[in-house]
Scaffold this motif. Structure first.
Motif, PDB file in Angstrom:
ATOM      1  N   PHE A  68     -17.518  -1.905 -55.296  1.00 25.55           N
ATOM      2  CA  PHE A  68     -16.142  -0.517 -54.718  1.00 25.55           C
ATOM      3  C   PHE A  68     -15.872   0.544 -56.066  1.00 25.55           C
ATOM      4  O   PHE A  68     -15.492   1.478 -55.172  1.00 25.55           O
ATOM      5  CB  PHE A  68     -14.272  -1.150 -54.237  1.00 25.55           C
ATOM      6  N   THR A  69     -16.589   0.530 -56.999  1.00 31.02           N
ATOM      7  CA  THR A  69     -15.738   1.143 -58.033  1.00 31.02           C
ATOM      8  C   THR A  69     -17.469   3.180 -57.579  1.00 31.02           C
ATOM      9  O   THR A  69     -16.837   3.829 -57.243  1.00 31.02           O
ATOM     10  CB  THR A  69     -16.203   0.955 -59.377  1.00 31.02           C
ATOM     11  N   LYS A 115     -16.237   4.282 -54.418  1.00 30.81           N
ATOM     12  CA  LYS A 115     -14.719   5.051 -54.682  1.00 30.81           C
ATOM     13  C   LYS A 115     -15.394   6.695 -55.274  1.00 30.81           C
ATOM     14  O   LYS A 115     -14.856   7.651 -55.274  1.00 30.81           O
ATOM     15  CB  LYS A 115     -13.633   4.643 -56.295  1.00 30.81           C
ATOM     16  N   ASN A 116     -16.388   6.489 -56.517  1.00 27.39           N
ATOM     17  CA  ASN A 116     -17.181   7.580 -56.972  1.00 27.39           C
ATOM     18  C   ASN A 116     -17.649   8.348 -56.030  1.00 27.39           C
ATOM     19  O   ASN A 116     -17.887   9.762 -56.467  1.00 27.39           O
ATOM     20  CB  ASN A 116     -18.042   7.251 -57.852  1.00 27.39           C
ATOM     21  N   ILE A 120     -16.228   9.683 -52.694  1.00 30.35           N
ATOM     22  CA  ILE A 120     -15.692   9.811 -51.822  1.00 30.35           C
ATOM     23  C   ILE A 120     -15.830  11.722 -51.901  1.00 30.35           C
ATOM     24  O   ILE A 120     -15.878  12.292 -51.171  1.00 30.35           O
ATOM     25  CB  ILE A 120     -13.770   9.419 -52.509  1.00 30.35           C
ATOM     26  N   CYS A 151     -21.457  12.920 -58.596  1.00 31.92           N
ATOM     27  CA  CYS A 151     -21.285  11.034 -58.376  1.00 31.92           C
ATOM     28  C   CYS A 151     -22.338  10.597 -59.057  1.00 31.92           C
ATOM     29  O   CYS A 151     -21.462   9.489 -59.238  1.00 31.92           O
ATOM     30  CB  CYS A 151     -21.286  11.069 -56.471  1.00 31.92           C
ATOM     31  N   SER A 159     -24.292   9.147 -49.229  1.00 35.58           N
ATOM     32  CA  SER A 159     -23.526   8.501 -49.748  1.00 35.58           C
ATOM     33  C   SER A 159     -24.191   7.324 -50.486  1.00 35.58           C
ATOM     34  O   SER A 159     -24.782   7.029 -51.053  1.00 35.58           O
ATOM     35  CB  SER A 159     -22.755   8.091 -49.350  1.00 35.58           C
TER      36      SER A 159
END
Length: 406
Positions: free
Chosen positions: A238-239, A242-243, A245, A267, A382
């Protein structure tokens, strides 16, 4: 200070083109609609001429440039990227095949079928035969690309590579200056014809549901990719998400994996990927990893088959996805690049007649894909960083004996 010139993106232009096409077909006389359809048909003929050249240029350069990696890391990255693309496309088919039929009532399908032959005639047409067919373009691109990856550094290799590179630049210029700007005309003509024939409203009632499902599949794909990356690297997924985004948001705006590379490198740095690995994996995967695009193309193709009552099965989807996973190398550099590369291979799904790249069914496919292109690109980039985390972990644990700090 000079004010920045406002520039309307491709997606808004295509949405406007669809609306204008519907209005033309609904309210304007047939003679005017035939003018629009004639212009659209001329463009589609030119598009059919350019597509083999685009495949030859992009795929050749994509394969030739794969030499810019280091042995095992290159092989590992390519296998992971290709495997991710194949799995994403196959999963997309299963979801679409099981879910989309519930969106499509028998009445809507009967209405679409009843209007299948009701198309406007053009005032005139042009014949522009392609210099080579698409299969020949793919084979020639593979031969040239593989040879150039070996010959570069020698006189003949550098000379031929520079020539193909210049040719690729010319095709890129045509794509940016002609094909992409005129896509709205192509789509406008298609929807003008569809509205006059009565197809539009039955189809649009289905498409918004398809759009929603595809976006959800993109998000699920991203989460799964980072969960796997987190499990391999022992980092919080989840980190990592978040990075990502900033890269996701940039891809939404640019619709280009290549244009997102600078932000995606930042990122990857935030994810703790070493500099040597992120500088290698992120640009490479921007050209070869297309899980998001494959999800969109496969889902859209399934929807179009169901709407037009064309047969589709996993036996036809898997070869299509495997072929497209290779053919789309280096295609995401421009908005719509993936679907433009996919056009000549849609016959593998739609059949020879319905799969005509300049035909109305492929035009619907282009329109449906382009409306979701930015989300597919965001999913692609991503996933690039998820692959970067995995490759960096493999590198640090098994290849690099003296890990460098990121």
């Amino acid at each position: 200070m000079d004010k920045k010139k406002f520039k309307l993106g491709l997606l808004p232009k295509l949405i406007i083109a669809i609306i204008i096409g519907i209005l033309f077909g609904q309210f304007l006389p047939e003679w005017f609609c035939r003018i629009v359809v004639t212009a659209s048909k001329i463009f589609s003929t030119f598009l059919s001429f350019v597509i083999p050249l685009m495949i030859l240029a992009y795929v050749t350069m994509g394969i030739a440039n794969l030499k810019n990696g280091a042995g095992k890391l290159l092989l590992i990255t390519v296998i992971i990227a290709y495997g991710s693309t194949l799995l994403a496309g196959s999963a997309s088919y299963f979801v679409a095949h099981n879910l989309f039929p519930s969106f499509m009532s028998p009445d809507a399908l009967e209405q679409i079928a009843a209007t299948a032959e009701n198309s406007l005639e053009t005032y005139f047409s042009l014949s522009i035969p392609p210099l080579l067919d698409t299969l020949s373009a793919v084979v020639l691109a593979f031969v040239l690309g593989l040879c150039l990856s070996t010959l570069r550094g020698k006189t003949i290799g550098d000379t031929l590579y520079n020539g193909i590179s210049d040719f690729s630049g010319i095709i890129d210029k045509v794509l940016h200056s002609v094909i992409i700007p005129l896509l709205p005309l192509y789509i406008c003509g298609t929807f003008t014809d569809m509205t006059k024939s009565g197809k539009t409203f039955a189809i649009l009632g289905i498409l918004w549901k398809v759009f929603l499902v595809v976006i959800i599949m993109h998000l699920i794909c991203i989460v799964i990719q980072f969960i796997i990356a987190g499990a391999v690297s022992k980092k919080n997924p989840f980190t990592l998400i978040k990075n990502q985004i900033p890269g996701y948001a940039t891809a939404l705006g640019t619709q280009s994996s290549a244009a997102t590379i600078p932000v995606n490198l930042q990122c990857a740095e935030a994810d703790g990927v070493s500099e040597e690995i992120r500088n290698f994996v992120v640009p490479l995967c921007a050209n070869i990893h297309m899980a998001g695009s494959m999800i969109t193309i496969t889902a859209c193709a399934t929807a179009v088959c169901l709407m037009n009552q064309l047969p589709i099965s996993i036996a036809t989807v898997v070869p299509f996805v495997m072929t497209l996973g290779i053919a789309m190398i280096a295609s995401p550099g421009a908005p719509g690049g993936s679907i433009m590369t996919a056009l000549p291979f849609l016959y593998m799904i739609f059949g020879a007649e319905a799969g005509d790249p300049s035909g109305p069914i492929c035009a619907i496919m282009v329109a449906l894909y382009i409306t979701q292109d930015s989300f597919g690109t965001a999913c692609n980039v991503s996933g690039d960083n998820a692959i970067g985390v995995i490759v960096d972990t493999i590198y640090q644990k098994f290849i690099n004996k003296n890990p460098a700090k990121s």
